[in-house]
Design an enzyme around this catalytic site. Structure first.
Site, mmCIF file in Angstrom:
data_model
loop_
_atom_site.group_PDB
_atom_site.id
_atom_site.type_symbol
_atom_site.label_atom_id
_atom_site.label_comp_id
_atom_site.label_asym_id
_atom_site.label_seq_id
_atom_site.Cartn_x
_atom_site.Cartn_y
_atom_site.Cartn_z
ATOM 1 N N ASN A 146 9.726 16.155 -9.115
ATOM 2 C CA ASN A 146 10.264 15.889 -7.770
ATOM 3 C C ASN A 146 11.734 15.527 -7.882
ATOM 4 O OD1 ASN A 146 10.490 12.880 -8.093
ATOM 5 N ND2 ASN A 146 8.305 13.157 -8.505
ATOM 6 N N PHE B 299 7.651 1.098 -3.379
ATOM 7 C CA PHE B 299 8.656 1.877 -2.650
ATOM 8 C C PHE B 299 7.938 2.995 -1.918
ATOM 9 C CE2 PHE B 299 13.256 1.209 -3.354
ATOM 10 C CZ PHE B 299 13.190 0.017 -4.068
ATOM 11 N N LYS C 27 0.773 1.771 3.647
ATOM 12 C CA LYS C 27 0.681 1.803 2.174
ATOM 13 C C LYS C 27 0.711 0.387 1.603
ATOM 14 C CE LYS C 27 2.762 6.311 1.327
ATOM 15 N NZ LYS C 27 3.933 7.055 0.873
ATOM 16 N N ASP D 18 1.243 12.650 -7.635
ATOM 17 C CA ASP D 18 -0.146 12.300 -7.283
ATOM 18 C C ASP D 18 -1.149 13.213 -7.985
ATOM 19 O OD1 ASP D 18 0.560 10.173 -5.631
ATOM 20 O OD2 ASP D 18 0.950 11.513 -3.939
ATOM 21 N N ASP E 68 -3.247 5.827 -9.495
ATOM 22 C CA ASP E 68 -2.171 5.165 -8.754
ATOM 23 C C ASP E 68 -1.786 3.909 -9.553
ATOM 24 O OD1 ASP E 68 -0.676 3.504 -6.976
ATOM 25 O OD2 ASP E 68 -1.384 4.758 -5.326
ATOM 26 N N ILE E 69 -0.662 3.998 -10.251
ATOM 27 C CA ILE E 69 -0.272 2.923 -11.189
ATOM 28 C C ILE E 69 -0.076 1.601 -10.440
ATOM 29 C CG2 ILE E 69 1.433 2.214 -12.916
ATOM 30 C CD1 ILE E 69 2.168 5.238 -13.191
ATOM 31 N N LYS F 299 -2.378 -0.837 -0.614
ATOM 32 C CA LYS F 299 -2.204 -1.169 -2.038
ATOM 33 C C LYS F 299 -2.178 -2.688 -2.263
ATOM 34 C CE LYS F 299 0.234 3.184 -2.895
ATOM 35 N NZ LYS F 299 0.819 4.066 -3.909
HETATM 36 N N1 CTP Z 1 2.784 5.059 -7.036
HETATM 37 C C1 CTP Z 1 2.229 4.833 -8.275
HETATM 38 N N2 CTP Z 1 1.389 5.743 -8.826
HETATM 39 C C2 CTP Z 1 1.057 6.877 -8.184
HETATM 40 C C3 CTP Z 1 1.632 7.116 -6.903
HETATM 41 C C4 CTP Z 1 2.498 6.180 -6.365
HETATM 42 O O1 CTP Z 1 2.536 3.801 -8.879
HETATM 43 N N3 CTP Z 1 0.241 7.729 -8.749
HETATM 44 C C5 CTP Z 1 3.694 4.051 -6.430
HETATM 45 C C6 CTP Z 1 5.127 4.486 -6.274
HETATM 46 O O2 CTP Z 1 5.906 4.112 -7.404
HETATM 47 C C7 CTP Z 1 5.573 3.746 -5.027
HETATM 48 C C8 CTP Z 1 4.322 3.608 -4.212
HETATM 49 O O3 CTP Z 1 3.227 3.814 -5.122
HETATM 50 O O4 CTP Z 1 5.981 2.420 -5.317
HETATM 51 C C9 CTP Z 1 4.235 4.553 -3.060
HETATM 52 O O5 CTP Z 1 4.125 5.822 -3.510
HETATM 53 P P1 CTP Z 1 3.784 7.073 -2.587
HETATM 54 O O6 CTP Z 1 3.667 8.286 -3.448
HETATM 55 O O7 CTP Z 1 4.753 7.135 -1.490
HETATM 56 O O8 CTP Z 1 2.405 6.639 -2.064
HETATM 57 P P2 CTP Z 1 1.105 7.393 -2.071
HETATM 58 O O9 CTP Z 1 0.088 6.332 -2.028
HETATM 59 O O10 CTP Z 1 1.023 8.310 -3.250
HETATM 60 O O11 CTP Z 1 1.180 8.193 -0.701
HETATM 61 P P3 CTP Z 1 1.584 9.697 -0.317
HETATM 62 O O12 CTP Z 1 0.379 10.214 0.304
HETATM 63 O O13 CTP Z 1 2.721 9.577 0.657
HETATM 64 O O14 CTP Z 1 2.000 10.426 -1.572
#
Ligand code: CTP
Length: 396
Positions: free
Chosen positions: A213, A326, A340, A282, A309-310, A344
């Protein structure tokens, strides 16, 4: 709305002594002024042989002082007047001779008198040929200056004006600005451990292609640098980013989402704060190809599997650190980001629009916590980092 420029209103006396590195002081003044630091330039007579006071006056926007007996100082005591107004004195470049003079406490010109009469911190950036730096006399002087509480910035190693290579050249203006910023940053995170993820992840499709990305890593790296400046012990787990590792930070490279997960879980044990800035994929290819995929005219379908999701996993640990997420969104920013934050279970979420943030040096963010939304003015990412970390400190 919170104001940016946290270090605004700091004032610095910049002393310039005689050495070829004096030319770098011109760029340093420009950067300091741009960072909203008030700069009063004081030059020695020898410095004027290398760069003109007119240049320094034009860049600092103020008259330059050289002479002890300058009649334009109202009370006739420039050594008292100038040092009283300063939050710090930085001598850059500081010649071998000037270091010797400082060590002895001599005061035979305006700059050395100012240093002796100061009641503020003194920072010196040595600049000299490597033999002069290595000379036991200089080393003795430097050891004594440090014992006296004077901050040494550098010197750097590399090619020298005299044609030799070694230790002794002055740090570049950018590096000095960074150290001045660090000096002026309140040590609000002293004793705290901070873990940060930053940058983009790379999920390999085959040995040469990947899903990634547009994250540059600038926001996460800025937070790592400012947290270190605030006195924290910082670990940065970095995905793909072209940036250099920040100073005073333990940087671990982890490009895939799985490698990032393992690196974070390996480090999270003793952390006080976790700031998840990385744009983590993701999904990853379910079965990466061992060899390069060859083109054909048939359509190609890539099967993807979800990644962990870390941030959500760290936030749900029994002894979770204070977690900051973030959210980068393209629409309905605050709604998505707050959803979110709650999903989370985070005390704090930073919401930004993709169009405002990705790849840019500046950012526009809103901090979301249980008390609601706190919008910050658009500002350089280092300024956003400082305001964010101050908010975290206020919530700890
Ligand atoms: N994050 C993470 N691990 C993942 C995805 C996201 O740690 N596999 C963390 C990002 O570092 C960020 C936060 O989660 O701090 C939000 O990430 P985002 O991708 O926007 O959230 P998602 O839950 O993945 O939602 P989306 O559907 O918008 O992708």
């Amino acid at each position: 709305m919170q104001k940016n420029n946290p270090i605004k209103n700091k004032s610095l006396v910049l002393g310039i002594t005689g050495g070829i590195a004096a030319y770098k002081a011109a760029e340093l003044v420009r950067l300091l002024v741009k960072a909203n630091i008030d700069v009063q330039v004081v030059m020695t007579q020898a410095a004027c042989q290398f760069i003109t006071p007119v240049t320094m006056q034009a860049l600092s926007g103020k008259p330059v002082y050289i002479d002890m007996w300058d009649s334009s100082i109202s009370n006739g005591m420039p050594h008292i007047e100038l040092s009283r107004q300063a939050d710090a004195i930085l001598v850059a470049p500081a010649s071998a001779d000037f270091l010797a003079k400082l060590m002895q406490g001599r005061a035979d010109d305006l700059l050395s008198t100012l240093c002796l009469a100061r009641d503020c911190p003194l920072l010196v950036a040595p600049a000299m040929n490597k033999q002069m730096w290595e000379n036991p006399a200089t080393q003795r002087n430097v050891a004594q200056l440090q014992a006296d509480g004077i901050n040494l910035l550098g010197p750097d190693s590399g090619e020298q004006a005299c044609g030799e290579t070694g230790l002794g050249r002055m740090l570049e203006a950018e590096a000095l600005l960074r150290l001045v910023n660090a000096h002026f940053t309140p040590k609000l995170l002293a004793g705290k451990s901070v873990l940060i993820t930053a940058g983009a992840t790379l999920e390999m499709i085959d040995p040469v292609r990947a899903i990634t990305n547009l994250s540059s890593g600038k926001m996460g790296y800025a937070i790592a640098q400012v947290a270190a400046d605030m006195g924290a012990i910082v670990t940065l787990v970095s995905g793909a980013s072209a940036l250099n590792a920040p100073d005073s930070v333990n940087t671990i490279k982890a490009t895939s989402s799985d490698a990032m997960y393992k690196a974070v879980m390996g480090q999270v044990g003793n952390q006080d704060i976790f700031i998840s800035v990385a744009a983590v994929a993701d999904y990853r290819p379910s079965a990466p190809h061992a060899e390069k995929i060859k083109k054909s005219n048939a359509s190609l379908t890539l099967a993807l599997s979800p990644n962990k999701d870390i941030l959500a996993e760290v936030a749900s640990l029994p002894k979770a650190p204070f977690c900051v997420g973030f959210a980068a969104e393209t629409e309905k920013l605050l709604d998505h980001a707050e959803a979110k934050r709650q999903a989370k279970k985070l005390p704090l979420m930073v919401a930004n629009l993709v169009s405002d943030a990705m790849g840019d040096d500046d950012n526009t963010v809103t901090l979301l916590d249980k008390n609601g939304a706190h919008p910050l003015e658009r500002a350089p990412k280092s300024v956003i980092a400082e305001l964010l970390l101050k908010h975290v400190v206020s919530m700890l």
